[in-house]
Write a protein that holds these residues in place. Structure first.
Motif, PDB file in Angstrom:
ATOM      1  N   GLN A 102       0.834  -1.202   0.000  1.00 53.43           N
ATOM      2  CA  GLN A 102       0.000   0.000   0.000  1.00 53.43           C
ATOM      3  C   GLN A 102       0.869   1.254   0.000  1.00 53.43           C
ATOM      4  O   GLN A 102       2.004   1.250   0.460  1.00 53.43           O
ATOM      5  CB  GLN A 102      -0.965  -0.035   1.172  1.00 53.43           C
ATOM      6  CG  GLN A 102      -2.008  -1.122   0.964  1.00 53.43           C
ATOM      7  CD  GLN A 102      -2.997  -1.246   2.081  1.00 53.43           C
ATOM      8  OE1 GLN A 102      -2.981  -0.503   3.042  1.00 53.43           O
ATOM      9  NE2 GLN A 102      -3.886  -2.226   1.945  1.00 53.43           N
ATOM     10  N   GLY A 105       0.497   3.246  -5.095  1.00 55.91           N
ATOM     11  CA  GLY A 105      -0.383   3.457  -6.243  1.00 55.91           C
ATOM     12  C   GLY A 105      -0.988   2.176  -6.787  1.00 55.91           C
ATOM     13  O   GLY A 105      -1.673   2.196  -7.810  1.00 55.91           O
ATOM     14  N   TYR A 106      -0.777   1.057  -6.109  1.00 58.54           N
ATOM     15  CA  TYR A 106      -1.281  -0.216  -6.608  1.00 58.54           C
ATOM     16  C   TYR A 106      -2.799  -0.312  -6.532  1.00 58.54           C
ATOM     17  O   TYR A 106      -3.418  -1.012  -7.323  1.00 58.54           O
ATOM     18  CB  TYR A 106      -0.652  -1.390  -5.870  1.00 58.54           C
ATOM     19  CG  TYR A 106       0.823  -1.582  -6.137  1.00 58.54           C
ATOM     20  CD1 TYR A 106       1.457  -0.990  -7.228  1.00 58.54           C
ATOM     21  CD2 TYR A 106       1.592  -2.373  -5.298  1.00 58.54           C
ATOM     22  CE1 TYR A 106       2.798  -1.170  -7.465  1.00 58.54           C
ATOM     23  CE2 TYR A 106       2.946  -2.563  -5.539  1.00 58.54           C
ATOM     24  CZ  TYR A 106       3.541  -1.960  -6.612  1.00 58.54           C
ATOM     25  OH  TYR A 106       4.871  -2.149  -6.854  1.00 58.54           O
ATOM     26  N   ARG A 108      -4.873   2.168  -7.141  1.00 56.64           N
ATOM     27  CA  ARG A 108      -5.312   2.845  -8.371  1.00 56.64           C
ATOM     28  C   ARG A 108      -5.072   1.943  -9.582  1.00 56.64           C
ATOM     29  O   ARG A 108      -5.915   1.867 -10.477  1.00 56.64           O
ATOM     30  CB  ARG A 108      -4.551   4.153  -8.556  1.00 56.64           C
ATOM     31  CG  ARG A 108      -4.946   5.205  -7.587  1.00 56.64           C
ATOM     32  CD  ARG A 108      -4.178   6.507  -7.844  1.00 56.64           C
ATOM     33  NE  ARG A 108      -4.457   7.448  -6.797  1.00 56.64           N
ATOM     34  CZ  ARG A 108      -5.584   8.125  -6.675  1.00 56.64           C
ATOM     35  NH1 ARG A 108      -6.544   7.965  -7.578  1.00 56.64           N
ATOM     36  NH2 ARG A 108      -5.787   8.953  -5.684  1.00 56.64           N
ATOM     37  N   ASP A 109      -3.929   1.281  -9.589  1.00 61.50           N
ATOM     38  CA  ASP A 109      -3.625   0.366 -10.697  1.00 61.50           C
ATOM     39  C   ASP A 109      -4.642  -0.769 -10.753  1.00 61.50           C
ATOM     40  O   ASP A 109      -5.091  -1.153 -11.838  1.00 61.50           O
ATOM     41  CB  ASP A 109      -2.218  -0.218 -10.550  1.00 61.50           C
ATOM     42  CG  ASP A 109      -1.115   0.811 -10.689  1.00 61.50           C
ATOM     43  OD1 ASP A 109      -1.369   1.933 -11.169  1.00 61.50           O
ATOM     44  OD2 ASP A 109       0.034   0.483 -10.294  1.00 61.50           O
ATOM     45  N   LEU A 111      -7.779  -0.723  -9.648  1.00 65.30           N
ATOM     46  CA  LEU A 111      -9.067  -0.207 -10.131  1.00 65.30           C
ATOM     47  C   LEU A 111      -9.030   0.068 -11.628  1.00 65.30           C
ATOM     48  O   LEU A 111     -10.013  -0.180 -12.335  1.00 65.30           O
ATOM     49  CB  LEU A 111      -9.456   1.040  -9.359  1.00 65.30           C
ATOM     50  CG  LEU A 111      -9.826   0.792  -7.899  1.00 65.30           C
ATOM     51  CD1 LEU A 111     -10.071   2.109  -7.178  1.00 65.30           C
ATOM     52  CD2 LEU A 111     -11.034  -0.119  -7.785  1.00 65.30           C
ATOM     53  N   ALA A 112      -7.910   0.566 -12.129  1.00 65.76           N
ATOM     54  CA  ALA A 112      -7.781   0.798 -13.576  1.00 65.76           C
ATOM     55  C   ALA A 112      -7.825  -0.527 -14.329  1.00 65.76           C
ATOM     56  O   ALA A 112      -8.473  -0.636 -15.378  1.00 65.76           O
ATOM     57  CB  ALA A 112      -6.495   1.555 -13.881  1.00 65.76           C
ATOM     58  N   PHE A 140     -11.136   7.773  -1.565  1.00 68.10           N
ATOM     59  CA  PHE A 140     -10.197   7.085  -2.450  1.00 68.10           C
ATOM     60  C   PHE A 140     -10.884   6.687  -3.751  1.00 68.10           C
ATOM     61  O   PHE A 140     -10.383   6.991  -4.846  1.00 68.10           O
ATOM     62  CB  PHE A 140      -9.588   5.856  -1.774  1.00 68.10           C
ATOM     63  CG  PHE A 140      -8.836   4.985  -2.738  1.00 68.10           C
ATOM     64  CD1 PHE A 140      -7.632   5.409  -3.271  1.00 68.10           C
ATOM     65  CD2 PHE A 140      -9.356   3.771  -3.146  1.00 68.10           C
ATOM     66  CE1 PHE A 140      -6.948   4.626  -4.196  1.00 68.10           C
ATOM     67  CE2 PHE A 140      -8.679   2.977  -4.057  1.00 68.10           C
ATOM     68  CZ  PHE A 140      -7.470   3.413  -4.589  1.00 68.10           C
ATOM     69  N   TYR A 141     -12.024   6.022  -3.656  1.00 68.34           N
ATOM     70  CA  TYR A 141     -12.727   5.611  -4.869  1.00 68.34           C
ATOM     71  C   TYR A 141     -13.132   6.817  -5.702  1.00 68.34           C
ATOM     72  O   TYR A 141     -13.054   6.795  -6.927  1.00 68.34           O
ATOM     73  CB  TYR A 141     -13.942   4.738  -4.536  1.00 68.34           C
ATOM     74  CG  TYR A 141     -13.568   3.358  -4.052  1.00 68.34           C
ATOM     75  CD1 TYR A 141     -12.870   2.482  -4.872  1.00 68.34           C
ATOM     76  CD2 TYR A 141     -13.893   2.923  -2.776  1.00 68.34           C
ATOM     77  CE1 TYR A 141     -12.511   1.223  -4.443  1.00 68.34           C
ATOM     78  CE2 TYR A 141     -13.534   1.659  -2.329  1.00 68.34           C
ATOM     79  CZ  TYR A 141     -12.843   0.814  -3.170  1.00 68.34           C
ATOM     80  OH  TYR A 141     -12.477  -0.432  -2.740  1.00 68.34           O
ATOM     81  N   SER A 143     -11.516   9.582  -5.945  1.00 64.60           N
ATOM     82  CA  SER A 143     -10.323  10.074  -6.643  1.00 64.60           C
ATOM     83  C   SER A 143      -9.960   9.208  -7.838  1.00 64.60           C
ATOM     84  O   SER A 143      -9.170   9.624  -8.685  1.00 64.60           O
ATOM     85  CB  SER A 143      -9.144  10.166  -5.678  1.00 64.60           C
ATOM     86  OG  SER A 143      -8.632   8.883  -5.356  1.00 64.60           O
ATOM     87  N   CYS A 144     -10.563   8.026  -7.907  1.00 65.37           N
ATOM     88  CA  CYS A 144     -10.330   7.108  -9.031  1.00 65.37           C
ATOM     89  C   CYS A 144     -11.471   7.151 -10.044  1.00 65.37           C
ATOM     90  O   CYS A 144     -11.547   6.298 -10.935  1.00 65.37           O
ATOM     91  CB  CYS A 144     -10.145   5.687  -8.507  1.00 65.37           C
ATOM     92  SG  CYS A 144      -8.669   5.454  -7.499  1.00 65.37           S
TER      93      CYS A 144
END
Length: 174
Positions: A102, A105-106, A108-109, A111-112, A140-141, A143-144
């Motif tokens: 954690q 950026g994993y 975010r990765d 979710l992408a 967090f979500y 921001s994604c």
């Protein structure tokens, strides 16, 4: 080093054990992934086996992020809707990144990669997920790219006297 994501990996004993370890470690670190610490692999095993059974039926897809050592470091389950009026969106469940990874950026990765996987499924236009309130997960979500579309107050009972909101988030894939 970035994670390597695989959609629908072969379910091997190594993968099963890796997900059990990941899920237990995330839960015991306070992650909101269906359990309250302390939790063991054996507590989690029945739920994981249910996920695997739904995968075998074609209702659930598994996305796994492996670290540089080949260990399961992140997961998300993409669950297809069976209701004929809701087949244009899917659920994202058990979104988790191992605590040791954690802050890199994993999340975010992951979710992408989940959004990319969903875009590759015929007719899927959106992803819906829920998260436990009180932990900042909705920020967090958000921001994604996810938007809060609903909130059920006190729907999650973490412990007696500790109720949390169930926050509903949506990502439109268009």
């Amino acid at each position: 080093m970035p994670l390597t994501f695989t959609l629908d990996p072969a379910v091997t004993p190594e993968l099963r054990d890796g997900i059990l370890d990941l899920w237990a470690d995330v839960s015991n670190a306070g992650g909101a992934v269906g359990f309250v610490p302390p939790v063991t692999r054996e507590d989690i095993r029945p739920l994981l086996l249910k996920h695997f059974a739904l995968m075998a039926e074609g209702q659930v897809r598994l996305l796994v992020g492996h670290d540089e050592d080949g260990r399961a470091a992140a997961t998300a389950f993409l669950t297809l809707n069976t209701h004929q009026l809701m087949t244009h969106w899917l659920w994202l469940y058990t979104v988790m990144v191992h605590p040791r990874h954690q802050g890199r950026g994993y999340g975010r990765d992951l979710l992408a990669a989940a959004a990319d996987a969903a875009r590759g499924l015929d007719g899927i236009e959106a992803i819906r997920l829920t998260c436990r309130g009180g932990l900042g997960l909705e920020r967090f979500y958000g921001s994604c790219g996810y938007k809060e579309v609903g909130r059920i107050p006190d729907a999650i009972r973490v412990a007696p006297g500790d109720d949390r909101d169930d926050v509903i988030m949506l990502l439109t894939l268009s």
